[in-house]
Design a protein around this motif. Sequence first.
Motif, PDB file in Angstrom:
ATOM      1  N   ILE A 184       0.837  -1.204   0.000  1.00 34.41           N
ATOM      2  CA  ILE A 184       0.000   0.000   0.000  1.00 34.41           C
ATOM      3  C   ILE A 184       0.872   1.253   0.000  1.00 34.41           C
ATOM      4  O   ILE A 184       0.588   2.226  -0.703  1.00 34.41           O
ATOM      5  N   ILE A 185       1.938   1.245   0.785  1.00 36.78           N
ATOM      6  CA  ILE A 185       2.847   2.400   0.830  1.00 36.78           C
ATOM      7  C   ILE A 185       3.513   2.612  -0.521  1.00 36.78           C
ATOM      8  O   ILE A 185       3.592   3.739  -1.024  1.00 36.78           O
ATOM      9  N   ARG A 186       3.985   1.525  -1.157  1.00 35.01           N
ATOM     10  CA  ARG A 186       4.617   1.657  -2.476  1.00 35.01           C
ATOM     11  C   ARG A 186       3.630   2.153  -3.517  1.00 35.01           C
ATOM     12  O   ARG A 186       3.967   2.963  -4.383  1.00 35.01           O
ATOM     13  N   TRP A 187       2.372   1.677  -3.445  1.00 32.49           N
ATOM     14  CA  TRP A 187       1.345   2.126  -4.373  1.00 32.49           C
ATOM     15  C   TRP A 187       1.058   3.614  -4.174  1.00 32.49           C
ATOM     16  O   TRP A 187       0.911   4.360  -5.138  1.00 32.49           O
ATOM     17  N   GLY A 188       0.992   4.051  -2.914  1.00 35.07           N
ATOM     18  CA  GLY A 188       0.748   5.462  -2.625  1.00 35.07           C
ATOM     19  C   GLY A 188       1.882   6.349  -3.109  1.00 35.07           C
ATOM     20  O   GLY A 188       1.649   7.428  -3.658  1.00 35.07           O
ATOM     21  N   ILE A 189       3.116   5.893  -2.924  1.00 35.53           N
ATOM     22  CA  ILE A 189       4.273   6.666  -3.383  1.00 35.53           C
ATOM     23  C   ILE A 189       4.265   6.775  -4.904  1.00 35.53           C
ATOM     24  O   ILE A 189       4.512   7.849  -5.464  1.00 35.53           O
ATOM     25  N   LYS A 190       3.956   5.665  -5.591  1.00 41.33           N
ATOM     26  CA  LYS A 190       3.893   5.698  -7.053  1.00 41.33           C
ATOM     27  C   LYS A 190       2.805   6.657  -7.526  1.00 41.33           C
ATOM     28  O   LYS A 190       2.987   7.397  -8.496  1.00 41.33           O
ATOM     29  N   LEU A 191       1.678   6.662  -6.838  1.00 34.46           N
ATOM     30  CA  LEU A 191       0.566   7.527  -7.206  1.00 34.46           C
ATOM     31  C   LEU A 191       0.932   9.001  -7.015  1.00 34.46           C
ATOM     32  O   LEU A 191       0.653   9.835  -7.873  1.00 34.46           O
ATOM     33  N   ILE A 192       1.598   9.318  -5.919  1.00 34.62           N
ATOM     34  CA  ILE A 192       2.007  10.701  -5.651  1.00 34.62           C
ATOM     35  C   ILE A 192       3.044  11.157  -6.662  1.00 34.62           C
ATOM     36  O   ILE A 192       2.961  12.279  -7.192  1.00 34.62           O
ATOM     37  N   VAL A 193       4.018  10.305  -6.956  1.00 33.56           N
ATOM     38  CA  VAL A 193       5.070  10.669  -7.922  1.00 33.56           C
ATOM     39  C   VAL A 193       4.465  10.852  -9.310  1.00 33.56           C
ATOM     40  O   VAL A 193       4.820  11.782 -10.040  1.00 33.56           O
ATOM     41  N   LYS A 194       3.510   9.990  -9.674  1.00 29.90           N
ATOM     42  CA  LYS A 194       2.872  10.103 -10.981  1.00 29.90           C
ATOM     43  C   LYS A 194       2.068  11.403 -11.095  1.00 29.90           C
ATOM     44  O   LYS A 194       2.106  12.073 -12.116  1.00 29.90           O
ATOM     45  N   ASN A 195       1.364  11.767 -10.028  1.00 35.65           N
ATOM     46  CA  ASN A 195       0.592  13.013 -10.044  1.00 35.65           C
ATOM     47  C   ASN A 195       1.501  14.229 -10.089  1.00 35.65           C
ATOM     48  O   ASN A 195       1.179  15.227 -10.730  1.00 35.65           O
ATOM     49  N   ASN A 196       2.640  14.174  -9.401  1.00 35.04           N
ATOM     50  CA  ASN A 196       3.581  15.296  -9.440  1.00 35.04           C
ATOM     51  C   ASN A 196       4.190  15.462 -10.820  1.00 35.04           C
ATOM     52  O   ASN A 196       4.422  16.577 -11.271  1.00 35.04           O
ATOM     53  N   ARG A 197       4.454  14.366 -11.509  1.00 38.50           N
ATOM     54  CA  ARG A 197       5.007  14.450 -12.869  1.00 38.50           C
ATOM     55  C   ARG A 197       3.986  15.049 -13.830  1.00 38.50           C
ATOM     56  O   ARG A 197       4.320  15.826 -14.706  1.00 38.50           O
ATOM     57  N   ASN A 198       2.711  14.670 -13.659  1.00 34.78           N
ATOM     58  CA  ASN A 198       1.660  15.205 -14.532  1.00 34.78           C
ATOM     59  C   ASN A 198       1.458  16.691 -14.286  1.00 34.78           C
ATOM     60  O   ASN A 198       1.170  17.452 -15.208  1.00 34.78           O
ATOM     61  N   GLU A 199       1.588  17.144 -13.043  1.00 31.35           N
ATOM     62  CA  GLU A 199       1.441  18.567 -12.747  1.00 31.35           C
ATOM     63  C   GLU A 199       2.626  19.367 -13.306  1.00 31.35           C
ATOM     64  O   GLU A 199       2.454  20.503 -13.708  1.00 31.35           O
ATOM     65  N   ASP A 200       3.821  18.767 -13.292  1.00 33.05           N
ATOM     66  CA  ASP A 200       4.981  19.466 -13.823  1.00 33.05           C
ATOM     67  C   ASP A 200       4.890  19.629 -15.336  1.00 33.05           C
ATOM     68  O   ASP A 200       5.426  20.581 -15.897  1.00 33.05           O
ATOM     69  N   MET A 201       4.255  18.700 -16.013  1.00 35.50           N
ATOM     70  CA  MET A 201       4.131  18.761 -17.473  1.00 35.50           C
ATOM     71  C   MET A 201       3.153  19.852 -17.894  1.00 35.50           C
ATOM     72  O   MET A 201       3.233  20.363 -18.987  1.00 35.50           O
ATOM     73  N   SER A 202       2.191  20.166 -17.040  1.00 33.03           N
ATOM     74  CA  SER A 202       1.147  21.148 -17.412  1.00 33.03           C
ATOM     75  C   SER A 202       1.645  22.541 -17.466  1.00 33.03           C
ATOM     76  O   SER A 202       2.499  23.051 -16.939  1.00 33.03           O
TER      77      SER A 202
END
Length: 109
Positions: free
Chosen positions: A91-109
């Motif tokens: 669950i922790i690894r899934w949450g970290i992946k989700l946060i990192v993925k959302n941060n990458r998408n925000e940086d692209m915008s």
Amino acid sequence: MDALILSLFIIVIISLNIAIFTLSKKGKLNLIISGIIMMILAPVFGFSSGALFLHFYDWNSGGTGEGAGYSGAIIGLITIANGVLILVIGIIRWGIKLIVKNNRNEDMS
């Protein structure tokens, strides 16, 4: 004989943990699913080890053999704790992946 049963249990749990994390690193198995599977296997390990302890109990010693049940329950609880630990790590690894993925998408915008 009890040392053999306990060492066999330890070998099985360690080999299952190695297989789970190896398959997780390769991307073939999710840690959350494997934690749930380990928790489902916990009663099987507990009951079978308790039955083996009871089967090989020395009835001539004058005891009732209730230590076999206690040890089976402890082995089952250890296996459940191992499954919960794997589930929490997943669950922790899934949450970290989700946060990192959302941060990458925000940086692209």
